[in-house]
Structure formats: C-alpha cells, structure tokens
Design a protein around this motif. Structure first.
Motif, PDB file in Angstrom:
ATOM      1  N   ILE A   1      30.147 -82.023  19.683  1.00 44.11           N
ATOM      2  CA  ILE A   1      31.303 -81.135  19.785  1.00 44.11           C
ATOM      3  C   ILE A   1      32.250 -81.423  18.619  1.00 44.11           C
ATOM      4  CG2 ILE A   1      33.283 -80.473  21.213  1.00 44.11           C
ATOM      5  CD1 ILE A   1      31.532 -81.559  23.641  1.00 44.11           C
ATOM      6  N   PHE A   2      32.689 -80.352  17.960  1.00 37.55           N
ATOM      7  CA  PHE A   2      33.618 -80.436  16.836  1.00 37.55           C
ATOM      8  C   PHE A   2      34.842 -79.586  17.143  1.00 37.55           C
ATOM      9  CE2 PHE A   2      29.651 -81.673  15.076  1.00 37.55           C
ATOM     10  CZ  PHE A   2      29.948 -82.555  14.058  1.00 37.55           C
ATOM     11  N   ARG A   3      35.938 -79.861  16.443  1.00 34.78           N
ATOM     12  CA  ARG A   3      37.129 -79.023  16.521  1.00 34.78           C
ATOM     13  C   ARG A   3      37.580 -78.725  15.097  1.00 34.78           C
ATOM     14  NH1 ARG A   3      39.964 -84.119  17.813  1.00 34.78           N
ATOM     15  NH2 ARG A   3      41.379 -84.464  16.057  1.00 34.78           N
TER      16      ARG A   3
ATOM     17  N   PHE B   1      38.859 -78.288   7.816  1.00 36.85           N
ATOM     18  CA  PHE B   1      37.510 -78.849   7.910  1.00 36.85           C
ATOM     19  C   PHE B   1      37.251 -79.349   9.323  1.00 36.85           C
ATOM     20  CE2 PHE B   1      38.296 -78.943   3.382  1.00 36.85           C
ATOM     21  CZ  PHE B   1      37.111 -78.409   2.904  1.00 36.85           C
ATOM     22  N   PRO B   2      36.056 -79.108   9.862  1.00 39.55           N
ATOM     23  CA  PRO B   2      35.728 -79.548  11.221  1.00 39.55           C
ATOM     24  C   PRO B   2      35.770 -81.063  11.370  1.00 39.55           C
ATOM     25  CG  PRO B   2      34.127 -77.953  10.439  1.00 39.55           C
ATOM     26  CD  PRO B   2      34.965 -78.344   9.265  1.00 39.55           C
ATOM     27  N   VAL B   3      36.190 -81.497  12.561  1.00 41.10           N
ATOM     28  CA  VAL B   3      36.273 -82.918  12.894  1.00 41.10           C
ATOM     29  C   VAL B   3      35.438 -83.156  14.151  1.00 41.10           C
ATOM     30  CG1 VAL B   3      37.841 -84.756  13.644  1.00 41.10           C
ATOM     31  CG2 VAL B   3      38.594 -83.104  11.923  1.00 41.10           C
ATOM     32  N   ASN B   4      34.596 -84.165  14.117  1.00 34.41           N
ATOM     33  CA  ASN B   4      33.817 -84.549  15.287  1.00 34.41           C
ATOM     34  C   ASN B   4      34.792 -85.132  16.315  1.00 34.41           C
ATOM     35  OD1 ASN B   4      32.194 -86.248  17.090  1.00 34.41           O
ATOM     36  ND2 ASN B   4      30.514 -85.861  15.671  1.00 34.41           N
ATOM     37  N   VAL B   5      34.769 -84.646  17.562  1.00 34.18           N
ATOM     38  CA  VAL B   5      35.722 -85.127  18.570  1.00 34.18           C
ATOM     39  C   VAL B   5      35.382 -86.526  19.067  1.00 34.18           C
ATOM     40  CG1 VAL B   5      36.380 -82.802  19.294  1.00 34.18           C
ATOM     41  CG2 VAL B   5      34.593 -84.009  20.546  1.00 34.18           C
TER      42      VAL B   5
END
Length: 192
Positions: free
Chosen positions: A102-104, A114-118
């Motif tokens: 899951i990324f945000r 830029f997407p960040v891994n939760v």
C-alpha cells in the motif's frame, strides 16, 4: 438499479475495475484500475470526471494518473481521501516489502507528489491492498494474504484486517555502517 457506465470507461476486451468515487471542486472523480492501452504497463490507475450539475453519465474520457504513480507493473485498488488530498493504492512496481504494498501520494487526478510506502504494520512480505479509511479517519480496513499468529500458515487466501490509528507516532531506528564498495572503507555523512 445499477447502470453501466459509458463505453469510454468500460471498453471491450479491457479490464476496468476497483472504482473509487469522490466529489471535489464541483466534480465527481472516478478513480479506477485498468489495463487499457496508453498506460505504463500492467494495471494502472486511471480517472474520469463529470460535473456534478451535468448529466448522470457525462464522464470525460479516462486519463492515466501518470508515471509518478503508475509503473510497468501493477497499480490497483485506488482510494482517494478528500480531506487529506491523498490517494492510497497498491503496487508491485514501486519499492515494496514483498508482493503488493500500500502506497500513499498527495495530489489529485494527474498532479501528484512522489508515492510513499505506508510501511508496517499495513504492509508485509505478502500482498496488501484495498486500503480504505473509516468515516472518522481514525481507522479503516485493508485486505492481505499475509501469514499471521499461527492461525494462517500460507498466503493462499485473503483476509480483511481492521486497523486503528494510534495517537502516538511509532519510530523505527536502523543502525549500521556503510562501506565504500571499492576499498571497503567506512563512509561518513551518508544519508539513506
């Protein structure tokens, strides 16, 4: 009764699935996953919009959410939180802990940071996806095929997990030494 969306969204011989609908700035935005032509590869996150005061099915042609989100692999299960202006999705094309993570990413439609891994505990070495928050924003649900608590020993089946957000922030500390690859000398002032 359910009403099928227009052919520009439901193309023949193309998968269009996992919709997430939000209202923002006088528009309804439909985020969904699709393997249609014009994407980055695999399943991608796409969106279509319609004016709230327009016709019920007057959606624009779908647009790809862009290369910051989509990779040549799979991006699926979009969920947009209007209050946070944050899109949550799962990917096996960005850096993961294993499988789908899951990324945000902050932004909207095709304008993204830029997407960040939760991270943990939401993500595991297995597949983690279908993240959604409850209406209060203090918890929610996600789906995973992870192994857990000696009750499930294989990753063949998915389970629904509930989470509650803690008021105290968890911090993780990783210590180590980074060496120069050629001469094996420890490096200083290195940021990871």
């Amino acid at each position: 009764a359910p009403e099928r969306l227009p052919d520009k969204i439901n193309q023949t011989d193309v998968t269009s699935t996992q919709p997430s609908v939000v209202h923002l700035d006088g528009k309804e935005i439909l985020y969904f996953a699709s393997n249609r032509a014009g994407g980055q590869g695999g399943m991608d996150i796409w969106y279509a919009t319609r004016k709230l005061d327009g016709g019920d099915l007057a959606f624009t042609a779908p647009k790809n959410a862009g290369a910051k989100i989509n990779t040549e692999h799979n991006e699926i299960t979009p969920y947009y939180n209007v209050g946070e202006k944050m899109l949550y999705f799962s990917s096996d094309g960005h850096m993961t802990m294993g499988g789908l993570d899951i990324f945000r990413v902050e932004g909207t439609q095709s304008e993204w940071q830029f997407p960040v891994n939760v991270g943990s505990p939401y993500n595991s070495g297995a597949d983690d996806y279908f993240y959604i928050q409850n209406r209060y924003g203090d918890g929610g649900f996600f789906v995973s095929n992870r192994i857990f608590q000696h009750k499930k020993e294989t990753t063949t089946d998915e389970d629904i997990f509930e989470f509650r957000r803690s008021q105290t922030k968890q911090e993780y500390v990783i210590k180590g030494i980074i060496y120069d690859q050629e001469d094996s000398i420890p490096l200083s002032n290195v940021e990871v």
